[in-house]
Design an enzyme around this catalytic site. Sequence first.
Site, short mmCIF file in Angstrom:
data_model
loop_
_atom_site.label_atom_id
_atom_site.label_comp_id
_atom_site.label_asym_id
_atom_site.label_seq_id
_atom_site.Cartn_x
_atom_site.Cartn_y
_atom_site.Cartn_z
N CYS A 84 0.86 -1.18 0.00
CA CYS A 84 0.00 0.00 0.00
C CYS A 84 0.89 1.22 0.00
O CYS A 84 1.72 1.39 0.91
CB CYS A 84 -0.91 0.01 1.22
SG CYS A 84 -1.89 1.53 1.40
N THR A 86 -0.03 4.51 0.34
CA THR A 86 -0.39 5.52 1.33
C THR A 86 0.07 5.12 2.73
O THR A 86 0.41 5.99 3.54
CB THR A 86 -1.90 5.76 1.32
OG1 THR A 86 -2.37 5.84 -0.04
CG2 THR A 86 -2.25 7.06 2.02
N CYS A 198 -0.66 4.18 -6.24
CA CYS A 198 -1.72 3.50 -5.50
C CYS A 198 -1.80 2.08 -6.04
O CYS A 198 -1.77 1.88 -7.27
CB CYS A 198 -3.06 4.22 -5.70
SG CYS A 198 -4.46 3.39 -4.91
#
Length: 235
Positions: A84, A86, A198
């Site tokens: 991931c 983020t 992303c």
Amino acid sequence: MKDFFTIIGGMGTPATESYLRLLNKRTPAHRDQDYFNYILVNHATVPDRSTYLMDHSQPSPLPDLLEDIQQQTLLKPSFFVIACNTAHYFYDDLQAATKVPIVHMPRETVNDIKKNYPNAKRIGVIGTKGTTTDGIYDRELERQNLKVVKPTEEIQRLTTQLIFDDIKNQNKVDGELFHTIIKKMVEEQDAEVVILGCTELSYAQELAPETTFPIADSQSILVDKSIEMADKLRK
């Protein structure tokens, strides 16, 4: 099990599945024993990373991620990967909680750009609103003297639609929308390379590959780094 690594995933699950498919597909295997040893933590209930970064009154994903790192550290993996982008906002806190090295996906992505696009100076970053505003990629790009190119409000709106409305909500990839986003970053924002910041965008790249414009697929790069590091455990 010895000589294994741990994947912290589930953010979201289809994107993590994409990571695993690429990992296993690219592993030079001719029998069961040729594949790598790894543990997948598919922690689907981790609070949304972008939501928290945009509003700190919302539930933080950090406690859940710290719990994963601390639990898995007891099993003594050789390294961690976090599927991931983020979540790398919390990288320093997570690395401080373990002596096991955690691969830094944004850093590896920027290193890959320097290697494969040595003349590129303007690097576009697309992803969740959290990723494009929290500086994860900005810091890594600026360390390499590269110009950060952010999406316009329209491009961010389209990207959010693809990530949340299509992929996360419906597990559906709109290939035309994905390609439009990349095209706009290159033709309207003058990005010389576009980072897919992303894992849902990496999932879109797997199912509807962008072949016209230069991209840096962060999850694909993470897969290659995982294979490189896992292969060294065997030698």
